[in-house]
Design a protein around this motif. Structure first.
Motif, PDB file in Angstrom:
ATOM      1  N   ASP A  68       0.517  -1.513  -0.018  1.00  0.00           N
ATOM      2  CA  ASP A  68       0.108  -0.041   0.098  1.00  0.00           C
ATOM      3  C   ASP A  68       0.987   1.413   0.059  1.00  0.00           C
ATOM      4  O   ASP A  68       0.702   2.138  -0.145  1.00  0.00           O
ATOM      5  N   GLU A  69       2.218   1.268   0.604  1.00  0.00           N
ATOM      6  CA  GLU A  69       2.769   2.018   0.746  1.00  0.00           C
ATOM      7  C   GLU A  69       3.372   2.804  -0.286  1.00  0.00           C
ATOM      8  O   GLU A  69       4.210   1.785  -1.482  1.00  0.00           O
ATOM      9  N   GLU A  70       3.317   4.507  -0.536  1.00  0.00           N
ATOM     10  CA  GLU A  70       4.515   4.680  -2.278  1.00  0.00           C
ATOM     11  C   GLU A  70       5.103   5.482  -1.606  1.00  0.00           C
ATOM     12  O   GLU A  70       5.729   6.714  -2.358  1.00  0.00           O
ATOM     13  N   THR A  71       5.400   5.866  -0.059  1.00  0.00           N
ATOM     14  CA  THR A  71       6.808   6.186  -0.078  1.00  0.00           C
ATOM     15  C   THR A  71       8.218   6.252  -0.843  1.00  0.00           C
ATOM     16  O   THR A  71       8.309   5.518  -0.482  1.00  0.00           O
ATOM     17  N   GLN A  72       9.059   7.039  -1.054  1.00  0.00           N
ATOM     18  CA  GLN A  72       9.641   6.733  -2.055  1.00  0.00           C
ATOM     19  C   GLN A  72      10.847   7.272  -0.832  1.00  0.00           C
ATOM     20  O   GLN A  72      11.197   8.562  -0.550  1.00  0.00           O
ATOM     21  N   TYR A  73      12.151   6.713  -0.953  1.00  0.00           N
ATOM     22  CA  TYR A  73      12.744   7.050   0.347  1.00  0.00           C
ATOM     23  C   TYR A  73      14.229   6.851  -0.491  1.00  0.00           C
ATOM     24  O   TYR A  73      14.515   6.500  -1.780  1.00  0.00           O
ATOM     25  N   PHE A  74      15.088   8.165  -0.197  1.00  0.00           N
ATOM     26  CA  PHE A  74      15.628   8.577  -1.184  1.00  0.00           C
ATOM     27  C   PHE A  74      17.383   8.146  -0.936  1.00  0.00           C
ATOM     28  O   PHE A  74      17.414   8.027   0.349  1.00  0.00           O
ATOM     29  N   GLY A  75      18.045   8.251  -2.045  1.00  0.00           N
ATOM     30  CA  GLY A  75      19.631   7.543  -1.818  1.00  0.00           C
ATOM     31  C   GLY A  75      20.267   9.653  -1.247  1.00  0.00           C
ATOM     32  O   GLY A  75      19.766  10.229  -1.425  1.00  0.00           O
ATOM     33  N   PRO A  76      21.522   9.559  -0.475  1.00  0.00           N
ATOM     34  CA  PRO A  76      21.601  11.207  -0.258  1.00  0.00           C
ATOM     35  C   PRO A  76      22.639  11.807  -1.725  1.00  0.00           C
ATOM     36  O   PRO A  76      22.896  13.204  -1.351  1.00  0.00           O
TER      37      PRO A  76
END
Lengths: 113, 112
Positions: free
Chosen positions: A98-106
């Motif tokens: 369900d989650e569409e949260t994007q996690y970003f690299g540095p």
């Protein structure tokens, strides 16, 4: 912050040279993304991959190439065909469900010599 | 495709005041709206998000409101502090893998 790493932090490219930016994630995420960020602009999608051995062009794919041979890795090559490569490059990933949260690299800052 | 516009591009407030950043989107099918905070040279960090089945969400000093009819959503930061100074990005998506679109960002400066 951990889970997605990018290297190098800074990268210098000479005229006519191809360079490769690394993106690795240990979050077991299927989907991975590459964005380009220019000053005063939002993030623009270069390429994305929903699954291993599959990837699709984003809005600004010209002059870039990618591969997705492993779930954990999604390297981006900036080719000599990209005439204005100076930018901040961000890799991101999303888990399935369900989650569409994007996690970003540095991020990697690419500069042209 | 989706188009996200964000205003203002820069915002300066006095410490303790409130800050409001507004975004509009074009695709009425969009149903997920995250906000990211990016400090200079760092990665964007998710600070709050809202889905289309709610109109408001709050997390301590940060709140987001969504008006689906007007297709706009806003970030509200109360009791601002100098460490709130950063660039804030809004985004909108239909929660499919390739359709998240970002606003151009707002540079918030909180003056002590």
């Amino acid at each position: 912050d951990g889970g997605i790493t990018q290297s190098p932090k800074y990268l210098f490219r000479k005229e006519g040279q191809n360079v490769t930016l690394s993106c690795e994630q240990n979050l077991n995420h299927d989907a991975m993304y590459w964005y380009r960020q220019d000053p005063g602009q939002g993030l623009r999608l270069i390429y994305y991959s929903q699954i291993v051995n599959d990837f699709q062009k984003g809005d600004i794919a010209e002059g870039y190439s990618v591969s997705r041979e492993k779930k954990e890795s999604f390297p981006l090559t900036v080719t000599s065909a990209q005439k204005n490569p100076t930018a901040f490059y961000l890799c991101a990933s999303i888990g399935t469900g369900d989650e569409e949260t994007q996690y970003f690299g540095p991020g990697t800052r690419l500069l042209v010599l | 495709g989706e188009n996200v516009e964000q205003h203002p591009s820069t915002l300066s407030v006095q410490e303790g005041d409130s800050a409001v950043i507004k975004c509009t989107y074009s695709d009425s099918a969009s149903n997920y709206f995250p906000w990211y905070k990016q400090e200079l040279g760092k990665r964007p960090q998710l600070i709050i998000d809202i889905r289309s089945n709610v109109g408001e969400k709050k997390d301590q000093r940060i709140a987001v409101t969504l008006n689906k009819t007007a297709k706009h959503f806003s970030l509200h930061i109360t009791e601002t502090q100098p460490e709130d100074s950063a660039v804030y990005f809004c985004a909108a998506s239909k929660r499919r893998f390739n359709d998240m679109r970002f606003g151009a960002g707002t540079r918030l400066t909180v003056k002590p």
